[in-house]
Design an enzyme around this catalytic site. Structure first.
Site, PDB file in Angstrom:
ATOM      1  N   LYS A   1     -32.802  25.962  11.120  1.00 34.49           N
ATOM      2  CA  LYS A   1     -33.382  26.925  12.068  1.00 34.49           C
ATOM      3  C   LYS A   1     -34.465  27.770  11.391  1.00 34.49           C
ATOM      4  CE  LYS A   1     -31.037  25.871  15.784  1.00 34.49           C
ATOM      5  NZ  LYS A   1     -31.687  24.962  16.757  1.00 34.49           N
TER       6      LYS A   1
ATOM      7  N   TYR B   1     -22.290  27.992   9.638  1.00 35.02           N
ATOM      8  CA  TYR B   1     -23.542  27.482  10.216  1.00 35.02           C
ATOM      9  C   TYR B   1     -24.328  26.710   9.147  1.00 35.02           C
ATOM     10  CZ  TYR B   1     -26.432  27.533  14.369  1.00 35.02           C
ATOM     11  OH  TYR B   1     -27.088  27.174  15.507  1.00 35.02           O
TER      12      TYR B   1
END
Ligand code: 0WD
Length: 257
Positions: free
Chosen positions: A164, A157
Site C-alpha cells: 500500500k 498487515y
C-alpha cells in the site's frame, strides 16, 4: 440519480469479487450516476457474481482479468476500445498477498511473498494506468484503494502495508506525470470493511472494532460511503484534486490515541 451526472462517461472497474466488494459499491455509485461501465473478474469462480452486477447495467462488458496475465490485461483494453473507444475513469480495487504473509513476523517475509503482494497490489496499478492513458483523450480520473497500514503499523498487515505504501507513492508519481494531460490520479484510504480480502487478515474483526472505538465518527464505514467518494473523485466536482489520498475512515487516521 444523485447530484452528480456521469452520462456519456465510461469507467473500467477492476476488483469485484462479490456483493461486499468495495468495487461493487463503486461500480453501483458510478453506474447509478449514468456512467457506462466495463467490469472484470479474476478467475471463473467469480464470474457469475460480476455477471449479476452487470445485469443492472445493460451493455456493460464483463471480462476475465487476472492482473498477473499480460494477455488478459491487454485483452481488457482491446475490448474497451472496441465497445467504447474511450475511457474516462479507471478504478483499481485489487489487492492480494499470500495468507502466510499476512500473519506472523514481517521479518520472515519471503522474496516470493514480497513479489506477489507488490506485483498484484501495486505494480498492476501502474500497468493498468499506462494502458488506460491512450483512451483518456479528454482527461480522466484514475483511482486506487488503499489502507492506513501504508503509513502506520497494523498488526498482521505486514507485506500488504509495504504494497500500500508503494501504491500511494505510485499515485503521487503518476499524478505528477499525467497532470498535464488532465488525468487526475488519487487514492481512497478506506476504513476496515468486512469483505473477502479483509477476512484474510488475521484478527480483522478486532481491528474493525478498534477503528470503531477510536474513530471520531465512532463507527465503521459502509461500502456505499466509499462508492460516494469514488463518484466524487470521478466527477468534475473533483477537477482540482490529484495526487491525493482521500480518507473514508470516519476520521480514524487523525487520531493518536
Ligand atoms: O477493509 C477493507 N475491506 C479495505 C480494503 C480497507 C482499505 C482498503 N481496501 C482495499 C483492498 O486492499 C483492495 O485494494 O480495497 C480494495 C478492494 O478490496 P475489498 O473490496 O476489500 O476485497 P475483495 O472484495 O476481496 O476484492 C479484492 C479483489 C479480489 O478478491 P479475492 O478476495 O478473491 O482475492 O481483488 C481481486 C480479486 O477479485 N484480485 C485480483 N484481480 C485481478 N488479478 C487479483 C489478481 N491477480 N488478486 C486479487
Amino acid at each position: 440519480m444523485r447530484g452528480i451526472d456521469l452520462s456519456g462517461k465510461v469507467a473500467l472497474v477492476l476488483g469485484v469479487a462479490n456483493k461486499r466488494s468495495l468495487a461493487w459499491a463503486i461500480a453501483d455509485a458510478l453506474g447509478e450516476a449514468g456512467c457506462s461501465l466495463a467490469l472484470t473478474y479474476q478467475g471463473e469462480r467469480l464470474r457469475k457474481n460480476v455477471d449479476e452486477l452487470a445485469q443492472k447495467y445493460p451493455g456493460a462488458p464483463v471480462m476475465a482479468c487476472d492482473v498477473e496475465s499480460d494477455e488478459q490485461v491487454e485483452g481488457v483494453f482491446a475490448r474497451v476500445e472496441k465497445d467504447y473507444g474511450r475511457l474516462d475513469v479507471l478504478v483499481h480495487s485489487i489487492a492480494y498477498a499470500r495468507r502466510e504473509d499476512l500473519e506472523g513476523e514481517f521479518l520472515k517475509t519471503s522474496r516470493q511473498g514480497w513479489r506477489i503482494a507488490m506485483e498484484i497490489s501495486a505494480f498492476s496499478f501502474i500497468r493498468l494506468t499506462s494502458l488506460a492513458v491512450p483512451f483518456m483523450k479528454n482527461g480522466g480520473s484514475v483511482m486506487a484503494l488503499t489502507y492506513v497500514a501504508s503509513q502506520r503499523v497494523v498488526p498482521n498487515y505486514n507485506v500488504m502495508g509495504s504494497a500500500k505504501a508503494a501504491l500511494e507513492h505510485a499515485v503521487r508519481q503518476l499524478a505528477s506525470e499525467l497532470g498535464p494531460s488532465n488525468i487526475r490520479v488519487n487514492a481512497i484510504s478506506a476504513g476496515p470493511i468486512s469483505t473477502l480480502s479483509a477476512r484474510g487478515i488475521k484478527g480483522f474483526s478486532g481491528m474493525a472494532s478498534h477503528h470503531r472505538r477510536l474513530a471520531p465518527l465512532r463507527r465503521n464505514i459502509e461500502p456505499r460511503e466509499v462508492g460516494d467518494a469514488a463518484l466524487f473523485l470521478a466527477s468534475e466536482m473533483a477537477s482540482g484534486i490529484t495526487g491525493e489520498v482521500v480518507h473514508v475512515d470516519g476520521g480514524f487516521n487523525i487520531m493518536a490515541i
